[in-house]
Scaffold this motif. Structure first.
Motif, PDB file in Angstrom:
ATOM      1  N   PHE A   1      87.036  17.625 -10.234  1.00  0.00           N
ATOM      2  CA  PHE A   1      85.641  17.393  -9.923  1.00  0.00           C
ATOM      3  C   PHE A   1      84.316  17.850 -10.916  1.00  0.00           C
ATOM      4  O   PHE A   1      83.358  17.904 -10.703  1.00  0.00           O
ATOM      5  CB  PHE A   1      85.397  18.008  -8.345  1.00  0.00           C
ATOM      6  N   GLY A   2      84.872  18.789 -11.836  1.00  0.00           N
ATOM      7  CA  GLY A   2      84.046  19.512 -12.531  1.00  0.00           C
ATOM      8  C   GLY A   2      83.697  18.764 -13.766  1.00  0.00           C
ATOM      9  O   GLY A   2      84.356  17.749 -14.105  1.00  0.00           O
ATOM     10  N   ALA A   3      82.750  19.283 -14.508  1.00  0.00           N
ATOM     11  CA  ALA A   3      82.441  18.648 -15.830  1.00  0.00           C
ATOM     12  C   ALA A   3      83.414  18.944 -16.835  1.00  0.00           C
ATOM     13  O   ALA A   3      84.381  19.935 -16.769  1.00  0.00           O
ATOM     14  CB  ALA A   3      81.036  19.123 -16.530  1.00  0.00           C
ATOM     15  N   GLU A   4      83.613  18.278 -17.920  1.00  0.00           N
ATOM     16  CA  GLU A   4      84.547  18.622 -18.938  1.00  0.00           C
ATOM     17  C   GLU A   4      84.352  20.118 -19.670  1.00  0.00           C
ATOM     18  O   GLU A   4      82.994  20.259 -19.861  1.00  0.00           O
ATOM     19  CB  GLU A   4      84.596  17.602 -19.967  1.00  0.00           C
ATOM     20  N   THR A   5      85.204  20.813 -19.818  1.00  0.00           N
ATOM     21  CA  THR A   5      85.065  22.118 -20.503  1.00  0.00           C
ATOM     22  C   THR A   5      84.834  21.853 -22.056  1.00  0.00           C
ATOM     23  O   THR A   5      85.451  20.813 -22.671  1.00  0.00           O
ATOM     24  CB  THR A   5      85.993  22.985 -20.288  1.00  0.00           C
ATOM     25  N   GLU A   6      84.534  22.888 -22.823  1.00  0.00           N
ATOM     26  CA  GLU A   6      84.605  22.987 -24.432  1.00  0.00           C
ATOM     27  C   GLU A   6      86.040  22.704 -24.752  1.00  0.00           C
ATOM     28  O   GLU A   6      86.158  22.018 -25.749  1.00  0.00           O
ATOM     29  CB  GLU A   6      83.769  24.020 -24.955  1.00  0.00           C
ATOM     30  N   LYS A   7      86.716  23.535 -24.167  1.00  0.00           N
ATOM     31  CA  LYS A   7      88.198  23.439 -24.512  1.00  0.00           C
ATOM     32  C   LYS A   7      88.858  22.000 -24.225  1.00  0.00           C
ATOM     33  O   LYS A   7      89.565  21.439 -25.147  1.00  0.00           O
ATOM     34  CB  LYS A   7      89.022  24.384 -23.468  1.00  0.00           C
ATOM     35  N   GLY A   8      88.426  21.424 -23.197  1.00  0.00           N
ATOM     36  CA  GLY A   8      88.954  20.072 -22.862  1.00  0.00           C
ATOM     37  C   GLY A   8      88.547  19.179 -23.969  1.00  0.00           C
ATOM     38  O   GLY A   8      89.096  18.063 -24.178  1.00  0.00           O
ATOM     39  N   VAL A   9      87.281  19.303 -24.376  1.00  0.00           N
ATOM     40  CA  VAL A   9      86.694  18.232 -25.523  1.00  0.00           C
ATOM     41  C   VAL A   9      87.410  18.526 -26.704  1.00  0.00           C
ATOM     42  O   VAL A   9      88.130  17.431 -27.097  1.00  0.00           O
ATOM     43  CB  VAL A   9      85.007  18.666 -25.705  1.00  0.00           C
ATOM     44  N   ILE A  10      87.721  19.525 -27.102  1.00  0.00           N
ATOM     45  CA  ILE A  10      88.604  19.966 -28.364  1.00  0.00           C
ATOM     46  C   ILE A  10      89.802  19.337 -28.048  1.00  0.00           C
ATOM     47  O   ILE A  10      90.759  18.520 -29.005  1.00  0.00           O
ATOM     48  CB  ILE A  10      88.660  21.327 -28.562  1.00  0.00           C
ATOM     49  N   ALA A  11      90.616  19.508 -26.901  1.00  0.00           N
ATOM     50  CA  ALA A  11      91.829  18.865 -26.862  1.00  0.00           C
ATOM     51  C   ALA A  11      92.042  17.344 -26.788  1.00  0.00           C
ATOM     52  O   ALA A  11      92.850  16.700 -27.211  1.00  0.00           O
ATOM     53  CB  ALA A  11      92.320  19.251 -25.305  1.00  0.00           C
ATOM     54  N   ARG A  12      90.824  16.748 -26.139  1.00  0.00           N
ATOM     55  CA  ARG A  12      90.670  15.162 -26.330  1.00  0.00           C
ATOM     56  C   ARG A  12      90.710  14.779 -27.522  1.00  0.00           C
ATOM     57  O   ARG A  12      91.174  13.987 -28.044  1.00  0.00           O
ATOM     58  CB  ARG A  12      89.666  14.672 -25.418  1.00  0.00           C
ATOM     59  N   ARG A  13      90.010  15.444 -28.358  1.00  0.00           N
ATOM     60  CA  ARG A  13      89.579  15.033 -30.006  1.00  0.00           C
ATOM     61  C   ARG A  13      90.818  15.308 -30.752  1.00  0.00           C
ATOM     62  O   ARG A  13      91.325  14.297 -31.650  1.00  0.00           O
ATOM     63  CB  ARG A  13      88.476  15.694 -30.368  1.00  0.00           C
ATOM     64  N   ASN A  14      91.613  16.300 -30.487  1.00  0.00           N
ATOM     65  CA  ASN A  14      92.704  16.714 -30.885  1.00  0.00           C
ATOM     66  C   ASN A  14      93.891  15.280 -30.685  1.00  0.00           C
ATOM     67  O   ASN A  14      94.560  15.000 -31.692  1.00  0.00           O
ATOM     68  CB  ASN A  14      93.461  18.076 -30.824  1.00  0.00           C
ATOM     69  N   ASP A  15      93.915  15.105 -29.572  1.00  0.00           N
ATOM     70  CA  ASP A  15      94.841  14.139 -28.985  1.00  0.00           C
ATOM     71  C   ASP A  15      94.624  12.782 -29.743  1.00  0.00           C
ATOM     72  O   ASP A  15      95.325  11.830 -29.973  1.00  0.00           O
ATOM     73  CB  ASP A  15      94.617  13.820 -27.387  1.00  0.00           C
ATOM     74  N   GLU A  16      93.258  12.484 -29.897  1.00  0.00           N
ATOM     75  CA  GLU A  16      92.689  11.104 -30.640  1.00  0.00           C
ATOM     76  C   GLU A  16      93.330  11.117 -32.057  1.00  0.00           C
ATOM     77  O   GLU A  16      93.963  10.272 -32.563  1.00  0.00           O
ATOM     78  CB  GLU A  16      91.275  10.895 -30.515  1.00  0.00           C
ATOM     79  N   MET A  17      93.258  12.424 -32.734  1.00  0.00           N
ATOM     80  CA  MET A  17      93.731  12.564 -34.016  1.00  0.00           C
ATOM     81  C   MET A  17      95.171  12.195 -34.184  1.00  0.00           C
ATOM     82  O   MET A  17      95.846  11.724 -34.914  1.00  0.00           O
ATOM     83  CB  MET A  17      93.196  13.803 -34.694  1.00  0.00           C
ATOM     84  N   ARG A  18      96.010  12.964 -33.458  1.00  0.00           N
ATOM     85  CA  ARG A  18      97.605  12.836 -33.170  1.00  0.00           C
ATOM     86  C   ARG A  18      97.682  11.293 -32.895  1.00  0.00           C
ATOM     87  O   ARG A  18      98.846  10.917 -33.476  1.00  0.00           O
ATOM     88  CB  ARG A  18      97.719  13.592 -32.098  1.00  0.00           C
ATOM     89  N   ALA A  19      97.030  10.663 -31.766  1.00  0.00           N
ATOM     90  CA  ALA A  19      97.478   9.197 -31.714  1.00  0.00           C
ATOM     91  C   ALA A  19      97.175   8.197 -32.874  1.00  0.00           C
ATOM     92  O   ALA A  19      97.803   7.308 -33.305  1.00  0.00           O
ATOM     93  CB  ALA A  19      96.361   8.690 -30.313  1.00  0.00           C
ATOM     94  N   GLU A  20      96.114   8.601 -33.566  1.00  0.00           N
ATOM     95  CA  GLU A  20      95.575   7.926 -34.864  1.00  0.00           C
ATOM     96  C   GLU A  20      96.865   8.053 -35.933  1.00  0.00           C
ATOM     97  O   GLU A  20      97.137   7.123 -36.798  1.00  0.00           O
ATOM     98  CB  GLU A  20      94.299   8.319 -35.582  1.00  0.00           C
ATOM     99  N   THR A  21      97.323   9.374 -36.117  1.00  0.00           N
ATOM    100  CA  THR A  21      98.305   9.535 -37.172  1.00  0.00           C
ATOM    101  C   THR A  21      99.681   9.220 -36.736  1.00  0.00           C
ATOM    102  O   THR A  21     100.482   8.682 -37.543  1.00  0.00           O
ATOM    103  CB  THR A  21      98.241  10.961 -37.374  1.00  0.00           C
ATOM    104  N   ALA A  22      99.921   9.521 -35.624  1.00  0.00           N
ATOM    105  CA  ALA A  22     101.419   8.934 -35.126  1.00  0.00           C
ATOM    106  C   ALA A  22     101.593   7.882 -34.489  1.00  0.00           C
ATOM    107  O   ALA A  22     102.534   7.292 -34.284  1.00  0.00           O
ATOM    108  CB  ALA A  22     101.718  10.209 -34.219  1.00  0.00           C
ATOM    109  N   GLY A  23     100.616   7.166 -34.237  1.00  0.00           N
ATOM    110  CA  GLY A  23     100.606   6.009 -33.437  1.00  0.00           C
ATOM    111  C   GLY A  23     100.609   6.344 -31.825  1.00  0.00           C
ATOM    112  O   GLY A  23     101.048   7.447 -31.487  1.00  0.00           O
ATOM    113  N   ILE A  24      99.690   5.548 -31.226  1.00  0.00           N
ATOM    114  CA  ILE A  24      99.525   5.859 -29.663  1.00  0.00           C
ATOM    115  C   ILE A  24     100.403   5.784 -28.970  1.00  0.00           C
ATOM    116  O   ILE A  24     100.677   6.741 -28.049  1.00  0.00           O
ATOM    117  CB  ILE A  24      98.382   4.996 -29.155  1.00  0.00           C
TER     118      ILE A  24
END
Length: 215
Positions: free
Chosen positions: A55-78
């Motif tokens: 129910f809450g807004a995204e946290t700063e920690k959550g934003v960082i985690a999501r962007r790190n996941d995107e980089m991992r998906a790009e390098t390792a494959g989704i």
């Protein structure tokens, strides 16, 4: 999913394509979309079911985690990212349908994965909006959901007038994979209690039910 990666704009566009009044069921990110939809068009929603939704807004920690996941998906494959990184976080320990999940991730692709993260990051805080929801609401969560644990629903139980809460045992965040049959049954039972989707909205009396299912 197409269009803007901004939650408010995406929902405004989506509402133009939907019927005048309808029942709304949202799972995970879909639950965040559903909360924005009922905020923008409360008179068009006859009932709201939220499956493993926050129910809450995204946290700063959550934003960082999501962007790190995107980089991992790009390098390792989704697909590999989904199998090795996301699956252990989202699913219950005893669930084994990993192949179906990784195939779904592969079908989604990296571009759509990024857009989904953009939507989640741009969402507004819905906590203060909860008290304005005056239609029947079903909240379903998995007992093993680490992303949106059951105790997070307490604030919704306090603020929403007509709310039913179901906690499904041996299920994590990915209830559609963990316990699809139980999830379908609870949604069906909830839908059949809503008599007329097209009827004008009326204010509900405060009513809270907490149910816990076991297998």
């Amino acid at each position: 999913m197409s269009g803007s990666g901004d939650m408010s704009a995406y929902v405004a566009d989506l509402l133009q394509q939907l019927p005048p009044r309808f029942l709304l069921v949202g799972f995970s990110l879909g639950g965040l979309v559903a909360l924005e939809m009922i905020a923008q068009a409360p008179d068009r929603i006859a009932g709201l079911a939220l499956i493993c939704a926050g129910f809450g807004a995204e946290t700063e920690k959550g934003v960082i985690a999501r962007r790190n996941d995107e980089m991992r998906a790009e390098t390792a494959g989704i697909a590999l990212h989904a199998e090795q990184d996301v699956w252990p976080r989202f699913c219950a320990k005893n669930v084994t349908q990993k192949t179906d999940y990784t195939e779904m991730a592969q079908a989604v692709g990296l571009d759509l994965y990024r857009r989904q993260n953009d939507l989640a990051i741009s969402r507004k805080d819905s906590v203060d909006r909860l008290s304005r929801i005056d239609v029947p609401v079903l909240l379903v969560t998995g007992a093993e959901d680490r992303l949106c644990p059951p105790d997070r629903h307490e604030i919704a139980q306090q603020k929403i007038a007509d709310v039913s809460v179901v906690v499904i045992e041996d299920a994590g965040h990915m209830i559609p994979f963990d316990k699809p049959g139980e999830l379908s049954r609870h949604i069906y039972e909830w839908v059949t209690k809503i008599e007329d989707v097209t009827a004008p909205r009326v204010k509900n009396v405060k009513h809270s039910i907490t149910a816990q299912t076991t297998t």
